[in-house]
Every structure is written in structure tokens, then in C-alpha cells.
Write a protein that holds these residues in place. Structure first.
Motif, PDB file in Angstrom:
ATOM      1  N   ALA A  31      18.983  -6.480  27.317  1.00 34.84           N
ATOM      2  CA  ALA A  31      19.255  -7.855  28.066  1.00 34.84           C
ATOM      3  C   ALA A  31      19.162  -9.422  27.591  1.00 34.84           C
ATOM      4  O   ALA A  31      18.236  -9.877  28.027  1.00 34.84           O
ATOM      5  CB  ALA A  31      17.964  -8.007  28.796  1.00 34.84           C
ATOM      6  N   GLY A  32      20.268  -8.920  26.064  1.00 34.18           N
ATOM      7  CA  GLY A  32      19.816  -9.880  25.320  1.00 34.18           C
ATOM      8  C   GLY A  32      20.258 -12.047  25.913  1.00 34.18           C
ATOM      9  O   GLY A  32      20.205 -12.617  25.983  1.00 34.18           O
ATOM     10  N   ASP A  33      21.030 -11.553  26.904  1.00 32.25           N
ATOM     11  CA  ASP A  33      21.678 -12.796  27.937  1.00 32.25           C
ATOM     12  C   ASP A  33      19.982 -13.385  28.673  1.00 32.25           C
ATOM     13  O   ASP A  33      20.455 -14.980  29.380  1.00 32.25           O
ATOM     14  CB  ASP A  33      23.082 -12.126  28.796  1.00 32.25           C
ATOM     15  N   MET A  34      19.364 -12.858  28.628  1.00 27.05           N
ATOM     16  CA  MET A  34      17.839 -12.922  30.017  1.00 27.05           C
ATOM     17  C   MET A  34      16.653 -13.450  28.857  1.00 27.05           C
ATOM     18  O   MET A  34      16.201 -13.714  29.575  1.00 27.05           O
ATOM     19  CB  MET A  34      17.536 -12.044  31.295  1.00 27.05           C
ATOM     20  N   LEU A  35      17.303 -13.923  27.657  1.00 29.22           N
ATOM     21  CA  LEU A  35      16.139 -14.237  26.877  1.00 29.22           C
ATOM     22  C   LEU A  35      16.298 -15.471  26.606  1.00 29.22           C
ATOM     23  O   LEU A  35      17.169 -16.378  26.916  1.00 29.22           O
ATOM     24  CB  LEU A  35      16.437 -13.412  25.610  1.00 29.22           C
ATOM     25  N   PRO A  36      14.783 -16.498  27.252  1.00 24.16           N
ATOM     26  CA  PRO A  36      14.934 -17.767  27.128  1.00 24.16           C
ATOM     27  C   PRO A  36      15.367 -18.708  25.637  1.00 24.16           C
ATOM     28  O   PRO A  36      15.223 -18.203  24.896  1.00 24.16           O
ATOM     29  CB  PRO A  36      12.993 -17.402  27.012  1.00 24.16           C
ATOM     30  N   GLY A  37      16.812 -19.016  26.215  1.00 23.34           N
ATOM     31  CA  GLY A  37      16.921 -19.991  25.211  1.00 23.34           C
ATOM     32  C   GLY A  37      18.292 -18.846  24.198  1.00 23.34           C
ATOM     33  O   GLY A  37      18.832 -18.847  23.114  1.00 23.34           O
ATOM     34  N   ALA A  38      18.852 -17.952  25.230  1.00 19.05           N
ATOM     35  CA  ALA A  38      19.541 -17.167  24.148  1.00 19.05           C
ATOM     36  C   ALA A  38      21.003 -17.499  24.050  1.00 19.05           C
ATOM     37  O   ALA A  38      21.436 -18.819  24.192  1.00 19.05           O
ATOM     38  CB  ALA A  38      20.114 -15.857  25.758  1.00 19.05           C
ATOM     39  N   GLY A  39      21.088 -17.008  22.402  1.00 24.06           N
ATOM     40  CA  GLY A  39      22.087 -17.857  21.880  1.00 24.06           C
ATOM     41  C   GLY A  39      23.556 -16.904  22.109  1.00 24.06           C
ATOM     42  O   GLY A  39      23.126 -15.484  22.740  1.00 24.06           O
ATOM     43  N   PRO A  40      24.684 -17.005  21.775  1.00 22.32           N
ATOM     44  CA  PRO A  40      26.357 -15.942  21.335  1.00 22.32           C
ATOM     45  C   PRO A  40      25.435 -15.004  21.011  1.00 22.32           C
ATOM     46  O   PRO A  40      25.981 -13.736  21.608  1.00 22.32           O
ATOM     47  CB  PRO A  40      26.624 -17.462  20.283  1.00 22.32           C
ATOM     48  N   GLN A  41      24.543 -14.704  19.467  1.00 23.46           N
ATOM     49  CA  GLN A  41      24.676 -13.115  18.866  1.00 23.46           C
ATOM     50  C   GLN A  41      23.764 -12.644  20.166  1.00 23.46           C
ATOM     51  O   GLN A  41      24.047 -11.531  20.493  1.00 23.46           O
ATOM     52  CB  GLN A  41      23.855 -13.602  18.295  1.00 23.46           C
ATOM     53  N   GLN A  42      22.845 -13.039  20.927  1.00 24.59           N
ATOM     54  CA  GLN A  42      21.946 -12.138  22.304  1.00 24.59           C
ATOM     55  C   GLN A  42      23.574 -11.878  23.080  1.00 24.59           C
ATOM     56  O   GLN A  42      22.666 -10.737  24.055  1.00 24.59           O
ATOM     57  CB  GLN A  42      20.857 -13.786  22.560  1.00 24.59           C
ATOM     58  N   ARG A  43      23.945 -12.988  23.563  1.00 29.25           N
ATOM     59  CA  ARG A  43      24.997 -12.271  24.120  1.00 29.25           C
ATOM     60  C   ARG A  43      25.567 -11.192  23.778  1.00 29.25           C
ATOM     61  O   ARG A  43      26.137  -9.907  24.558  1.00 29.25           O
ATOM     62  CB  ARG A  43      25.113 -13.567  24.585  1.00 29.25           C
TER      63      ARG A  43
END
Length: 1008
Positions: free
Chosen positions: A285-297
């Protein structure tokens, strides 16, 4: 001894009708009621009285270790959690659900019609198992919660004792065994290097450790290896097996996909020491983290590794469903160690996971869109700018590519004897085009919809009348749009197909498989006036004609014009294939004007043999009369203000003409290709759907896509819900739940999988199954200690690896002592188990020994040499073009992985194909493996270079052979080994052949 019991009902034979009522407690067997004034029942000590197996005077059996495995293997399939297939309504997996005295009497029965399990089940109990059950019931039939569902607790460890050695030695002492002596330093250092970084030590590194094999020196080497980049490459490969990583889509066509950014993310996350809980959350769920950046996506690519079927005849929604079932199963295997996939078709027969639980877990993962994502970087943006500059240069020079007019010699004489007029010249063609285009001065007004809907996608009304289509898409999507009445009559409707970076290849279509990405196919446009009141019927409005700014059919030679989108035939339509990422326009002229103030409904049909809907569009109307409006990309103001000379000099007008004319189509394609350069590196990611458009999840009868029933809410199985905690409701909550401290499974599963990577077998041998059918842990206290230590240490996997390799258990010899060997040595760890190297490590070790290994990290996959026919059997029958230069010698993790034709050497040595989650590779021994080491083009190339390295080394032949031996095996060869290898070389006088002998040794592909 006998017991006198009061009246009760007895059980019928197992083969009788199972639908009638009656006990065992709530038994559904037919009711055989026999009234007894007294009933003699043989007690559980029957064997001691009447010739059966006597009951030993010992502690009663434990439920988890001794009783549950018997029940799970022999009884739960018919008398377990699955209510749809539960025989006689009898449950044996829960306490207080059965009359165990009666059950045991039936288990002991000699009557085939009464005996449990019935003979037709082919799961008979042996005398020892019957005795175990009897003793357990006699002791009170006490149930225990399954060990894996109880939170781990770390037992105390004596101060100064390594915790792993403490628990292993405890078990060995109980079994009358002891640990083997410490391994030879040279063997140990090779083992350590292979385990931590997947490469052998250099001769100098090995000799340095052999000179000082102290615990301090060993610990320093461990710490150094854990910080090397090769560590991440080694351990990422094991994670990618779980993630079912591959570089192609799978199924029939198995086309390429760009997933390597996810692979690189895994390598970097492991090297950076990312805590495993964060590692988990970002992937799920990296895309749902607050302030998700390119690496989390990029991290969410974990669940985009599912296969994609691009065959034209498939239903894309069906195969998305199959992808979701794969995601549920993979999540269960990777983090929970449970066979969740078994509950897809019915409630799990052994574990407390219901059919509804399964789809509740699917609902937690299902609320996503699955877009392409571009990773922007300074380098990628510079590349895009460079390509665009080349496109501008082509555009400026397009006029120079205008074909010359045909001369009289080639075109023939005119009837007057003069040369044919040069009407094909650029100026003449432009003037003719402008004379028509300039008349298209209709004023267009954007209209805003009052309601939008679609059968499968969701439609979002954005600013300025723009409609964006998101979510799923089918082979026949229908968009319905309602518009209010216009202030003026409507004589024509303009449809703008608009590009957007949220769409495949920037759109304007949403095609993502089979056809070109970003394509669309409008098969029919229907226009009707809306009913103004309940007594008025909607009226269909005919279309007199249509035009478009550009049209191209990707399949076949038939046209695909706007005219064909209003001919009543769903098999024809308008497409703008070949020009993705650009704006396109179609204009539809009405047979009769729509009166002012009359509400308007539009219905658009999309699709062909694949899903090909519009992803972004806008509708405008005009009340122009006289000259029929035609489609043009030019603004009305421009058309009204320029004469032909000014138009010819205008950049936008010239561009519209040059890119729209057939004479320059070939050159224009080069411009389109350059302008389509993406803004970054593409990869596949997950994206949570908008809150106003959640995706419903349905329970599917028997797990079949075609049999959805009621809608289900997100949930986790009740057995895994902690007291007082609510079930997670979305992916991010689910990811955090998975790595919550209260979750009894995840830390155990991770620790067990790490243990299996080092020792060949897990503490729980069934690394994929911690449920009722799984093996019980060989060292339960050790497993719990490792799990608790992992969580207490901040989910530091590097620290877990360090703890394992610094134990004396890990450092012991693998030598078999025939006088003191035990068949359980590999489980009890009275010696270190011998284990064959993974396929990629075999190749990497060979390259390193030969001095060929390229250390370059990251980037697109490469293609090492392999047999020419290795890909001949796949659908595409693509040729394998081996990479040139250093790329052909990069580590195995960077090798191109095609699902339908995996890299031949890796497949031969049991690597996965990426088609499904793989927690444990099979280990086979086949003649093909020997032939591969001897004859594969890659190994021949390695041997030739390895041989030249030995030939160029200093000293005599014995010295050179000793050097080659040690570069590959680390240890020093024995005198007899030197003699044999020297004799071989003197016979053949071929250093490459000598190198091939070394590469083919069993020890070369084994971790001792």
C-alpha cells in the motif's frame, strides 16, 4: 473396565444417508434410536482388557503436537471447517462439538459400515494413531489453539549462550545427539560468502580468514558482507520468487513488460536495511502512505507482477479476477504462511478460513486501479527533451519531403500534348486544403454533463467539460452522458479525444493489451433528446455525416473513420491508431437541429476483440448552419483571421496540414514516435480508486468468475482478529495489520523462511503452510525466539541473518560421520546440511571464478548466451539475441525472464518461471543439469575464459590448476585431486577443457 451410561442414540454406519438428524452432539446421520435400560460401552482402556494395544503409562498426548496432525490428515476434510462439505454436521476441529467416546468407539470398530474414517476415504488410522486418540480422550480430550495462531513468546536464554545454539542443543540432548565439530575455516568462509552475497570469496580473502578464524574476525567479515551491494542482489532474488517477478506478461503472447524498476527497488530496500514492516507496507500500500513518492509507488509493483492475458478473445475482467485470486494466494503464502487459495472455491477444509473470509481478503486488495507509472528523473527528462527537439527538427523539414510532381515521361502526356499540371506540389496542395479548412469557422461551445455513467469503467466529470474514464474496461464499454438543454439549437456535436498521462501511453484511449497502448475504437455514437417529462418519449437523432482530424485502423486495411461510428454497425468505428498522446477530433453533423433548451443524451459504444475505450474526452456543440462543420484541430479564431499566405506562414496551421496529409504520413510517423517519448522509465503500479468510486467485491460461488453472488465487505478471518481489534477496511490498514505486533504469523513466517534459506529446511518444514496440514516446528521455542527477536529488533532482517550465521549451529561441519549419523540430522542439525546452490548462484559463482563477472547494478534486463533453440517453443518464437560486452556477464538477477520460455540454464536448475508465488524451489538432480554445465554456450564461454586465466597464471601446471581450483572451491585441493587434474590436462593439453572439469564438479554447485 466397563462404564454404565444412560440412554442415548447411537451412530449409524458412515455409508448411510447423511442428511437426517441426530448426534454426535449435532450429528446429521440417520437416526437409529435404540432404547437401552443400560448400555455397556467399552471404555478407552478396552485394549488393556481385551487384547487390544495396551496403553502405556506415560503423559497424555499433546493436542497440537500429536493429536491435531492425526485429525487434520484423517478427519478434517469431512469433519472440519468447511460447512458445505461437512459430513453429518459433525465438527472435530472445535472443542465441545463431538461425543469423543462415541467417536473413538467407531474408530476402533471392526465393522466397515461403522468405522471412522470409512474405508472409501482411503485414510485409515494405524494402531499407534488410534492409541494416541484414545489416550487423549481418556485424559479429557483437551483442545489447544493451533500453535501458529498463538502469539510467539521468547523463552529465556542463559546469559553468554548463543540463543540458536541453546535451543538446538536442547533438542539434540533430548535425542541423544550432539553438534558436529566446527567446519574447516576455508569451507566455512565459502559457505558464508555464498549465503550472504551469493559469490565466492577471493583466494586472498579466504586465506586471511584461515590465518585468523577467531570469532572476532568472523564477526567482522559478517558485518562487511551485510553492507555490500551484492547482499541486496542475493537476497532480492529470493524475494522476487515470492513476488512472481518476470519481464513479460505471461499467457499466450507473453509480451515484454517494464517491471525492472520494481526489481531494483527490492535490491535497494534490502541493501538499505529497510525494516521488514516498512518493506511490507510499501509493497502492499505504498501509494496510500501520506506524501507517497515515486519509490513508494514503484514498490506497489509487488502485486502488479501478476500475469496479463493479451489474447484477443479473452474477457479482460475475467483475467483480472484471476489476477486477484493470485494476489490473495500470494499474500497468504508470503506473509501469513497460510494456503488461503484453498478457500477460493469453498471454506478451507483444514484451516479456519471461510469462503467469505477469502473474498473479504480479496476486498482488502481489490479497490485499486492498475496504471502504468513513469519514474521521472533528470536523465529521463533530458532524454525526452532531446527527442522532442529531434521531432521539432523533423517538423521543420517535413515540407522538404513533399513528393516531386510526376513528369510527362513517367505520367504520360496530357491530351493537349503539354506536361500534366503540377497540382501535387506543396503550395497547390496547401492552398486546396486551406480553401476547405478555412470555411470551418463554426463556433463551438463546451457543454457540461449533468450525469455520467458507464457499465464497467467509472467516469469522472472534471473541469471544463472534461470526462475522465478510470477503473476497469471491457470489450464492450458503454458510456452514458446526460446534458442540459443548450441556449441555441444544436446542429453538430464535436467529440475531442484528449491525451492524459494517467492513461496508457498518455491516451487518449485506455487500451492496454492486444492493441496499441493508448488506442480507442468508438464503434457507435447514439444521440437522443431526453424526455422532458414522464409523458414524453426520448427521440433518436440521426447523423447526416461525420468527419475527423485523423483516422487509422490498427488491424487490417479497412478504414476506421468517424462516419463508421454512426452507421449502426458495432463492428465498424472510429480509431486514431498510431498517434498516441495526441488530441484528436470527430465532428458529427445532425440530420435535424436539436431545439434550444432540449436536454440531450449521448451514448457511446467502445470495443472490438479487445477493450479499447476512450480514456479522456470532451463534448462541444455548435449551431452553425450553411457549410457543414468539419473536424479540424485549429482554433476557430485562427481560421477566421488568416488568408492563405498568412496561413502558410503560421506554425500551427502548417503543422496541422503537414501531419494530416497522406503524402507525408511515413515521415510524420517519425515525428509521432519522437513526440511519444515518455517522461520517464515506465513500470506498473497500484493506485487506490477514488473514494466516490469504490470497487465492489463479490463472493463467487465455487470460486468461479461467472458466478458472483452477494457483495462482501473487507475483512480478515476471525481466527486472526485480535481481541477488541476491528478488521482492517482498506489496503493500508491491511498492510499494517499484517505486520502488527499482535499478528502471530508474519514474524514466524519470515524467520522460518530465512532459516530455510540457510539450512535448506525450515524449522517448519512446510514453509508455505503454517496451518493444520503444515508440519509442526522442529524447534518451536527457537522459532518463537527468532520471531520475537525480529520484532523487538525493529524488523531488522540483516540482524536476523547475522544472528543465524554467527551461531555455532551454522558454523559446524557438514561432514557425515558414518559411525554417529542420524537420518534426522538435517532437521535436528547435528551437522550442517549440504545444499545445492540456486541456479543464479551457480552461474554467478562460475563467472566470478573465471574473472568475468560484471558488477554493474540496476537497469533493464540483459540476455546472457544460451542455446539458440531455447525460445523456439514459445508462442512468439522470438530469437534470443545475447547481450554484447559486459552485459552478458552480469549477475543472474538481471537476466531477462520470459514466463513462457524461462532462461534455459535457470529452468534446468529449478528456478521459477514467475508464473506464481514460489516460496521454496524444488531441488532435482537430472542428466540435463550435467549436460548444461558441460555444453551450454554460456558455460563453454566461461570455461574458455577461465582456462585462459589459468594458462596466464604464474608457476607450473600444478600451480595453475591449484589456483583455478581455489578460485572456484576456495579450499586447497588434496594431492590426489592435483594428480588427477594434472594428468587430465597433460593428456588433453587444453586449459578450457580443464576448466570445464572444475565447473562440472558436484562441489562447484554445492554449499558444504
Amino acid at each position: 473396565m466397563f462404564a454404565l451410561l444412560p440412554y442415548r442414540q447411537t451412530l449409524p454406519p458412515c455409508s448411510q444417508n447423511r442428511s437426517a438428524m441426530g448426534p454426535l452432539r449435532r450429528c446429521g446421520w440417520p437416526l437409529y434410536t435404540i432404547v437401552y435400560t443400560s448400555l455397556l460401552v467399552v471404555s478407552l482402556t478396552h485394549g488393556a482388557q481385551g487384547g487390544g494395544s495396551p496403553v502405556a503409562a506415560e503423559d497424555p498426548p499433546t493436542f497440537n503436537e500429536q493429536v491435531r496432525p492425526i485429525l487434520s490428515n484423517h478427519c478434517f476434510a469431512c469433519h472440519g471447517p468447511d460447512e458445505d462439505h461437512r459430513e453429518a454436521g459433525l465438527r472435530l476441529d472445535l472443542p465441545d462439538e463431538a461425543d469423543w467416546e462415541e467417536v473413538v468407539s467407531r474408530i476402533r470398530s471392526d465393522d466397515a459400515d461403522v468405522r471412522m474414517p470409512p474405508p472409501h476415504a482411503n485414510k485409515p488410522l494405524d494402531a499407534e494413531q488410534i492409541n494416541t486418540l484414545g489416550r487423549w480422550v481418556e485424559a479429557g480430550a483437551n483442545y489447544e489453539e493451533h500453535w501458529a495462531f498463538v502469539a510467539p513468546v521468547a523463552a529465556a536464554v542463559p546469559q553468554g549462550v548463543h540463543p540458536i545454539d541453546h535451543f538446538v542443543d536442547q533438542r539434540l540432548t533430548r535425542e541423544g545427539l550432539a553438534r558436529a565439530p566446527a567446519a574447516d575455516p576455508l569451507l566455512l568462509i565459502r559457505r558464508l560468502y555464498l549465503d550472504l552475497i551469493g559469490l565466492p570469496p577471493s583466494v586472498a580473502q579466504a586465506d586471511a580468514f584461515a590465518a585468523d578464524p577467531s570469532p572476532e574476525a568472523y564477526g567482522q567479515i559478517v558485518d562487511e558482507l551485510l553492507q555490500r551491494d551484492e547482499y541486496g542482489e542475493r537476497w532480492a532474488r529470493r524475494w522476487l520468487d515470492l513476488a512472481r517477478y518476470a519481464d513479460t506478461n505471461g499467457y499466450e503472447k507473453d509480451r515484454d513488460r517494464s517491471m525492472w524498476p520494481y526489481r531494483d527497488w527490492v535490491i535497494d530496500a534490502i541493501n538499505d536495511g529497510m525494516p521488514f514492516d516498512r518493506f511490507t507496507i510499501e509493497q502492499l500500500a505504498g501509494d496510500m502512505l501520506p506524501g507517497a513518492g515515486p519509490q513508494q509507488r514503484v514498490a506497489t509493483g509487488f502485486h502488479r507482477n501478476t500475469m496479463l492475458n493479451e489474447e484477443g478473445g479473452i474477457d479482460p475482467m475475467e483475467f483480472r479476477y484471476h489476477a486477484m485470486t493470485d494476489r490473495v494466494a500470494t499474500t497468504g503464502t508470503t506473509w501469513l504462511g497460510l494456503t488461503t487459495g484453498c478457500a477460493q472455491c469453498h471454506t478451507h477444509k483444514y484451516d479456519p478460513i471461510t469462503h467469505r473470509d477469502y473474498f473479504g481478503m480479496m476486498a482488502l486488495l481489490n479497490n485499486v486501479d492498475e496504471p502504468d507509472y513513469f519514474i521521472r528523473s533528470e536523465q529521463s527528462l533530458e532524454h525526452q527533451a532531446s527527442q522532442w527537439a529531434k521531432a521539432d527538427k523533423i517538423l521543420l523539414g517535413l515540407e522538404s519531403h513533399w513528393p516531386e510532381p510526376e513528369s510527362s515521361e513517367t505520367a504520360g502526356e496530357s491530351s493537349s500534348g503539354q506536361d500534366a499540371p503540377s497540382e501535387n506540389t506543396f503550395v497547390a496542395a496547401f492552398s486546396a486544403w486551406w480553401s476547405v479548412t478555412a470555411k470551418q469557422d463554426a463556433s463551438w461551445a463546451t457543454i457540461e454533463p449533468t450525469a455520467v455513467s458507464a457499465n464497467v469503467p467509472y467516469l469522472m466529470h472534471e473541469d471544463d467539460g472534461i470526462i475522465f474514464a478510470g477503473g476497469d474496461t471491457s470489450k464492450h464499454d458503454i458510456y452514458s452522458l446526460a446534458y442540459p438543454g443548450s441556449k441555441a439549437p444544436i446542429t453538430a456535436i464535436r467529440l475531442e479525444a484528449l491525451p492524459d498521462q494517467r492513461l496508457p501511453k498518455s491516451g487518449p484511449g485506455s487500451t492496454y493489451y492486444e492493441g496499441p497502448k493508448g488506442d480507442f475504437f468508438l464503434s457507435e455514437l447514439e444521440i437522443e433528446t431526453a424526455a422532458e417529462d414522464s409523458g414524453t418519449e426520448p427521440q433518436r437523432i440521426g447523423i447526416a455525416g461525420a468527419s475527423q482530424s485523423y483516422a487509422k485502423n490498427h488491424f487490417g486495411s479497412n478504414p476506421a473513420t468517424a462516419e463508421m461510428a454512426c452507421d449502426g454497425d458495432l463492428q465498424t468505428g472510429w480509431s486514431a491508431s498510431g498517434r498516441p498522446g495526441l488530441r484528436h477530433i470527430a465532428v458529427f453533423v445532425l440530420e435535424k437541429p436539436i431545439p434550444a433548451g432540449t436536454p440531450l443524451n449521448l451514448r457511446m459504444h467502445f470495443g472490438r476483440h479487445f477493450a479499447s475505450s476512450l480514456g479522456k474526452f470532451r463534448v462541444s456543440v455548435t449551431n452553425a448552419t450553411g457549410e457543414k462543420p468539419r473536424a479540424t484541430l485549429l482554433a476557430t479564431e485562427l481560421l477566421q483571421s488568416l488568408d492563405v499566405d498568412a496561413a502558410k506562414a503560421n506554425r500551427e496551421v502548417r503543422k496541422a496540414f503537414l501531419l494530416g496529409t497522406e503524402e507525408l504520413e511515413k515521415t510524420a510517423r517519425q515525428w509521432v514516435s519522437l513526440r511519444s517519448t515518455p517522461p520517464g522509465t515506465p513500470t506498473l503500479v497500484m493506485r487506490e480508486r477514488p473514494p466516490e468510486h469504490p470497487r465492489p467485491t463479490f463472493l463467487h460461488r465455487r470460486g468461479e468468475y461467472t458466478q458472483p453472488t452477494e457483495q462482501v465487505s473487507p475483512r480478515v478471518p476471525d481466527v486472526l482478529r485480535w481481541a477488541g481489534d476491528a478488521s482492517p477496511t482498506n489496503r493500508l490498514e491491511f498492510a499494517r495489520w499484517i505486520v502488527a505486533r499482535d499478528n502471530p504469523l508474519t514474524a514466524r513466517v519470515v524467520a522460518n523462511r530465512a532459516w530455510a534459506a540457510f539450512f535448506g529446511n525450515g524449522i517448519v518444514n512446510t514453509v508455505t503452510d503454517f496451518g493444520m496440514q503444515g508440519s509442526p516446528p522442529s524447534h518451536p521455542q527457537l522459532l518463537d525466539y527468532l520471531a520475537v527477536d525480529l520484532m523487538d529488533g525493529g524488523w531488522d532482517v540483516k540482524q536476523l541473518h547475522r544472528l543465524i550465521v554467527t551461531s555455532a549451529t551454522y558454523q559446524q561441519s557438514s561432514r557425515i560421520d558414518p559411525s554417529n549419523d542420524d537420518p534426522r540430522a538435517g532437521v535436528l542439525l547435528s551437522r550442517f546440511p549440504r545444499k545445492r546452490l540456486d541456479a543464479e548462484v551457480i552461474r554467478d559463482v562460475s563467472l566470478a571464478a573465471a574473472g568475468l563477472l560484471e558488477s554493474k547494478m540496476h537497469g533493464p534486463p540483459v540476455r546472457p548466451p544460451q542455446p539458440a533453440a531455447a525460445q523456439a517453443a514459445n508462442y512468439a518464437k522470438s530469437n534470443w539475441h545475447a547481450s554484447e560486452g559486459a552485459d552478458r556477464y552480469r549477475r543472474g538477477i538481471y537476466t531477462y525472464q520470459q514466463r513462457t520460455a524461462p532462461f534455459a540454464m535457470f529452468a534446468t536448475f529449478d528456478a521459477g518461471s514467475g508464473e506464481s508465488c514460489l516460496a521454496r524451489r524444488d531441488v532435482s538432480n537430472t542428466p540435463l543439469q550435467s549436460l548444461t554445465l558441460m555444453n551450454d554456450p554460456m558455460f563453454i564461454e566461461i570455461a574458455e575464459h577461465f582456462g585462459s586465466e589459468m594458462a596466464d597464471a604464474a608457476g607450473d601446471d600444478r600451480d595453475r590448476i591449484r589456483l583455478g581450483f581455489r578460485r572456484l572451491l576456495t579450499r586447497c585441493p588434496s594431492p590426489s585431486e592435483i594428480e588427477m587434474l594434472t594428468a587430465f590436462h597433460q593428456q588433453h593439453h587444453d586449459w578450457a577443457a580443464t576448466a570445464r572439469v572444475l565447473l562440472c564438479l558436484d562441489e562447484s554447485i554445492t554449499k558444504n
